[in-house]
Design a protein around this motif. Structure first.
Motif, PDB file in Angstrom:
ATOM      1  N   PHE A 227      12.559   9.655   0.033  1.00  8.56           N
ATOM      2  CA  PHE A 227      11.418   8.543   0.329  1.00  8.56           C
ATOM      3  C   PHE A 227      10.139   9.110   0.231  1.00  8.56           C
ATOM      4  CE2 PHE A 227       8.876   5.231   2.493  1.00  8.56           C
ATOM      5  CZ  PHE A 227       9.528   3.941   1.691  1.00  8.56           C
ATOM      6  N   LEU A 228       9.890  10.150   0.919  1.00 12.74           N
ATOM      7  CA  LEU A 228       8.695  10.937   1.072  1.00 12.74           C
ATOM      8  C   LEU A 228       8.054  11.457  -0.283  1.00 12.74           C
ATOM      9  CD1 LEU A 228       9.164  13.297   4.336  1.00 12.74           C
ATOM     10  CD2 LEU A 228       7.916  10.999   4.060  1.00 12.74           C
ATOM     11  N   ARG A 229       9.020  11.756  -1.265  1.00 14.78           N
ATOM     12  CA  ARG A 229       8.687  12.442  -2.367  1.00 14.78           C
ATOM     13  C   ARG A 229       8.576  11.207  -3.580  1.00 14.78           C
ATOM     14  NH1 ARG A 229       9.261  15.990   0.600  1.00 14.78           N
ATOM     15  NH2 ARG A 229       7.198  15.220   0.817  1.00 14.78           N
ATOM     16  N   GLN A 230       9.335  10.401  -3.517  1.00 13.60           N
ATOM     17  CA  GLN A 230       9.279   9.216  -4.275  1.00 13.60           C
ATOM     18  C   GLN A 230       8.010   8.431  -4.075  1.00 13.60           C
ATOM     19  OE1 GLN A 230      11.011   8.602  -7.041  1.00 13.60           O
ATOM     20  NE2 GLN A 230      12.378   6.870  -6.979  1.00 13.60           N
ATOM     21  N   PHE A 231       7.647   8.248  -2.835  1.00 15.92           N
ATOM     22  CA  PHE A 231       6.460   7.002  -2.397  1.00 15.92           C
ATOM     23  C   PHE A 231       5.292   7.895  -1.767  1.00 15.92           C
ATOM     24  CE2 PHE A 231      10.795   4.607  -2.602  1.00 15.92           C
ATOM     25  CZ  PHE A 231      10.305   3.999  -3.573  1.00 15.92           C
ATOM     26  N   CYS A 232       5.781   8.478  -0.783  1.00 14.86           N
ATOM     27  CA  CYS A 232       4.578   8.779   0.235  1.00 14.86           C
ATOM     28  C   CYS A 232       3.625   9.821  -0.489  1.00 14.86           C
ATOM     29  CB  CYS A 232       4.971   9.426   1.473  1.00 14.86           C
ATOM     30  SG  CYS A 232       5.997   8.156   2.386  1.00 14.86           S
ATOM     31  N   ASP A 233       4.195  10.866  -1.294  1.00 13.95           N
ATOM     32  CA  ASP A 233       3.249  11.994  -1.790  1.00 13.95           C
ATOM     33  C   ASP A 233       2.195  11.428  -2.656  1.00 13.95           C
ATOM     34  OD1 ASP A 233       4.870  13.784  -0.606  1.00 13.95           O
ATOM     35  OD2 ASP A 233       5.738  14.585  -2.315  1.00 13.95           O
ATOM     36  N   ALA A 234       2.538  10.447  -3.336  1.00 13.70           N
ATOM     37  CA  ALA A 234       1.485   9.628  -4.283  1.00 13.70           C
ATOM     38  C   ALA A 234       0.591   8.907  -3.593  1.00 13.70           C
ATOM     39  CB  ALA A 234       2.170   8.943  -5.534  1.00 13.70           C
ATOM     40  N   VAL A 235       0.717   8.500  -2.494  1.00 15.62           N
ATOM     41  CA  VAL A 235      -0.280   8.006  -1.805  1.00 15.62           C
ATOM     42  C   VAL A 235      -1.453   8.700  -1.316  1.00 15.62           C
ATOM     43  CG1 VAL A 235      -0.765   6.263   0.408  1.00 15.62           C
ATOM     44  CG2 VAL A 235       1.614   6.339  -0.734  1.00 15.62           C
ATOM     45  N   THR A 236      -2.475   8.904  -2.381  1.00 17.85           N
ATOM     46  CA  THR A 236      -3.468   9.743  -2.002  1.00 17.85           C
ATOM     47  C   THR A 236      -4.641   9.429  -3.135  1.00 17.85           C
ATOM     48  OG1 THR A 236      -4.156  12.309  -2.607  1.00 17.85           O
ATOM     49  CG2 THR A 236      -2.446  11.395  -3.694  1.00 17.85           C
ATOM     50  N   CYS A 237      -6.086   9.687  -2.924  1.00 21.19           N
ATOM     51  CA  CYS A 237      -7.005   9.307  -3.756  1.00 21.19           C
ATOM     52  C   CYS A 237      -7.077  10.531  -4.893  1.00 21.19           C
ATOM     53  CB  CYS A 237      -8.279   9.235  -2.908  1.00 21.19           C
ATOM     54  SG  CYS A 237      -8.553   7.791  -2.020  1.00 21.19           S
ATOM     55  N   SER A 238      -6.365  11.471  -4.856  1.00 18.74           N
ATOM     56  CA  SER A 238      -6.303  12.601  -5.784  1.00 18.74           C
ATOM     57  C   SER A 238      -5.869  12.360  -7.174  1.00 18.74           C
ATOM     58  CB  SER A 238      -5.834  14.112  -5.222  1.00 18.74           C
ATOM     59  OG  SER A 238      -4.387  13.842  -5.223  1.00 18.74           O
TER      60      SER A 238
ATOM     61  N   GLY B 146       0.705  -1.294   0.180  1.00 21.44           N
ATOM     62  CA  GLY B 146       0.044   0.055   0.080  1.00 21.44           C
ATOM     63  C   GLY B 146       0.774   1.108  -0.084  1.00 21.44           C
ATOM     64  N   ALA B 147       2.138   1.233   0.436  1.00 21.55           N
ATOM     65  CA  ALA B 147       3.058   2.272   0.693  1.00 21.55           C
ATOM     66  C   ALA B 147       4.036   2.363  -0.350  1.00 21.55           C
ATOM     67  CB  ALA B 147       3.667   2.362   1.917  1.00 21.55           C
ATOM     68  N   LEU B 148       4.028   1.184  -1.215  1.00 21.87           N
ATOM     69  CA  LEU B 148       5.245   1.076  -2.106  1.00 21.87           C
ATOM     70  C   LEU B 148       4.835   1.033  -3.444  1.00 21.87           C
ATOM     71  CD1 LEU B 148       7.317  -1.596  -0.468  1.00 21.87           C
ATOM     72  CD2 LEU B 148       7.812   0.885  -0.470  1.00 21.87           C
ATOM     73  N   HIS B 149       3.302   1.073  -3.824  1.00 18.37           N
ATOM     74  CA  HIS B 149       2.730   1.049  -5.018  1.00 18.37           C
ATOM     75  C   HIS B 149       2.994  -0.108  -5.842  1.00 18.37           C
ATOM     76  CE1 HIS B 149       1.926   5.200  -4.127  1.00 18.37           C
ATOM     77  NE2 HIS B 149       3.155   5.532  -3.851  1.00 18.37           N
ATOM     78  N   CYS B 150       2.832  -1.326  -5.367  1.00 18.43           N
ATOM     79  CA  CYS B 150       3.084  -2.539  -6.034  1.00 18.43           C
ATOM     80  C   CYS B 150       2.348  -2.854  -7.189  1.00 18.43           C
ATOM     81  CB  CYS B 150       2.873  -3.538  -4.979  1.00 18.43           C
ATOM     82  SG  CYS B 150       3.977  -3.641  -3.657  1.00 18.43           S
ATOM     83  N   ASP B 151       1.150  -2.440  -7.223  1.00 12.13           N
ATOM     84  CA  ASP B 151       0.366  -2.532  -8.432  1.00 12.13           C
ATOM     85  C   ASP B 151       0.708  -1.804  -9.604  1.00 12.13           C
ATOM     86  OD1 ASP B 151      -1.323  -3.649  -6.786  1.00 12.13           O
ATOM     87  OD2 ASP B 151      -2.790  -1.942  -6.791  1.00 12.13           O
ATOM     88  N   HIS B 152       1.836  -0.789  -9.212  1.00 14.60           N
ATOM     89  CA  HIS B 152       2.376  -0.218 -10.506  1.00 14.60           C
ATOM     90  C   HIS B 152       3.307  -1.068 -11.375  1.00 14.60           C
ATOM     91  CE1 HIS B 152       3.395   3.395 -12.637  1.00 14.60           C
ATOM     92  NE2 HIS B 152       4.829   3.249 -12.487  1.00 14.60           N
ATOM     93  N   VAL B 153       4.014  -2.005 -10.668  1.00 17.00           N
ATOM     94  CA  VAL B 153       4.831  -2.855 -11.459  1.00 17.00           C
ATOM     95  C   VAL B 153       4.337  -4.323 -11.457  1.00 17.00           C
ATOM     96  CG1 VAL B 153       6.710  -1.588 -10.424  1.00 17.00           C
ATOM     97  CG2 VAL B 153       5.925  -3.397  -9.186  1.00 17.00           C
ATOM     98  N   MET B 154       3.236  -4.519 -11.351  1.00 16.83           N
ATOM     99  CA  MET B 154       2.474  -5.957 -11.304  1.00 16.83           C
ATOM    100  C   MET B 154       1.863  -6.033 -12.570  1.00 16.83           C
ATOM    101  SD  MET B 154       1.224  -6.872  -7.417  1.00 16.83           S
ATOM    102  CE  MET B 154       0.560  -8.576  -8.016  1.00 16.83           C
ATOM    103  N   ASP B 155       1.723  -7.184 -12.944  1.00 19.12           N
ATOM    104  CA  ASP B 155       0.826  -7.443 -14.219  1.00 19.12           C
ATOM    105  C   ASP B 155      -0.533  -6.992 -14.227  1.00 19.12           C
ATOM    106  OD1 ASP B 155      -0.541  -8.381 -16.703  1.00 19.12           O
ATOM    107  OD2 ASP B 155       0.241 -10.349 -16.379  1.00 19.12           O
ATOM    108  N   SER B 156      -0.897  -5.959 -15.209  1.00 22.58           N
ATOM    109  CA  SER B 156      -2.285  -5.376 -14.931  1.00 22.58           C
ATOM    110  C   SER B 156      -3.359  -6.487 -14.890  1.00 22.58           C
ATOM    111  CB  SER B 156      -2.537  -4.599 -16.094  1.00 22.58           C
ATOM    112  OG  SER B 156      -2.408  -4.997 -17.509  1.00 22.58           O
TER     113      SER B 156
END
Length: 263
Positions: free
Chosen positions: A190-201, A137-147
């Motif tokens: 780390f905050l810019r690379q991962f955490c900033d994008a943890v949002t619903c916007s 949920g914090a690392l955006h695993c879905d971004h690198v997984m098979d869609s």
């Protein structure tokens, strides 16, 4: 007296036998229960995706800073349940995989995963029960997984807030601000690379700092094609220049013959 002793021995034997069998059965059931629990509660596929994110989008910056991630950090390789097994995968080709423990071959990675679950369960790092998939949920695993394996769902505000808190706690624990200048820089990254994008916007870009440069299949194909065509190009240039030289020599010869003729 002898009959009494015999009766006592016969009466106590089933109890001792059943106790011994119960202990053995208990061990087996615990092992099976533990294996079932790990399979259900820790996804190998998502753990693999989490490690891929760490390796491609975090480790290049960590190595650049020459920073050692502390073992208490959940991003540390020792906290990956499947790390030892994943490191014992040998991939010779798209459909040729081999087990690094027993050298058995498989047609697909999923069959090798099943082999690990059945034959090399003892290689799992179950010391602290850490599951790298829990950080997806914090690392955006879905971004690198098979869609095809990712189910798109509506953004949940409560879950997103929880993942944002998890992401920030990872930054604090893995890169303490007061530890060193390198740690402070990595904390901010780390905050810019991962955490900033943890949002619903959806307004923030995932992995804005980039990551490990990977060679695409298209680029690889172009490179191979270029290497194959390069000798042909030089051959064409050589033949063209040879033709020009031959034409020049013939022109000079004709010019000389013309000068030698009497007027």
């Amino acid at each position: 007296m002898l009959a009494a002793i015999l009766i006592f021995a016969l009466a106590s034997f089933p109890q001792a036998f059943s106790q011994e069998v119960g202990e053995i059965g208990g061990e087996r059931s615990i092992e099976a229960e533990s294996g079932h629990e790990l399979q259900v509660h820790c996804s190998r596929e998502r753990s693999r995706a989490a490690w891929k994110v760490i390796d491609e989008y975090l480790m290049p910056f960590v190595e650049q800073e020459r920073y050692q991630i502390p073992s208490k950090c959940r991003l540390h390789p020792s906290n990956d349940l499947f790390r030892d097994q994943e490191q014992h995968k040998i991939n010779y080709d798209f459909n040729q995989w081999q087990c690094g423990y027993c050298k058995k071959s498989f047609r697909a990675e999923k069959y090798l995963d099943q082999h690990f679950d059945n034959r090399h369960f003892d290689r799992l790092n179950v010391t602290d029960g850490k599951c790298l998939a829990d950080l997806c949920g914090a690392l955006h695993c879905d971004h690198v997984m098979d869609s095809r394996s990712v189910k798109k769902t509506r953004c949940n505000l409560a879950a997103t807030a929880k993942n944002r808190h998890l992401c920030e706690s990872l930054a604090d624990r893995c890169f303490p601000l007061n530890l060193s200048p390198s740690a402070a820089r990595l904390h901010e990254l780390f905050l810019r690379q991962f955490c900033d994008a943890v949002t619903c916007s959806g307004k923030k870009k995932i992995f804005p700092k980039g990551g490990k440069k990977s060679v695409s299949v298209f680029y690889l194909a172009i490179s191979i094609l270029s290497l194959m065509l390069l000798p042909l190009f030089y051959l064409i240039v050589y033949l063209h220049q040879s033709e020009i030289r031959r034409g020049t020599q013939q022109l000079r010869r004709i010019t000389r013959v013309g000068k030698m003729k009497p007027s």
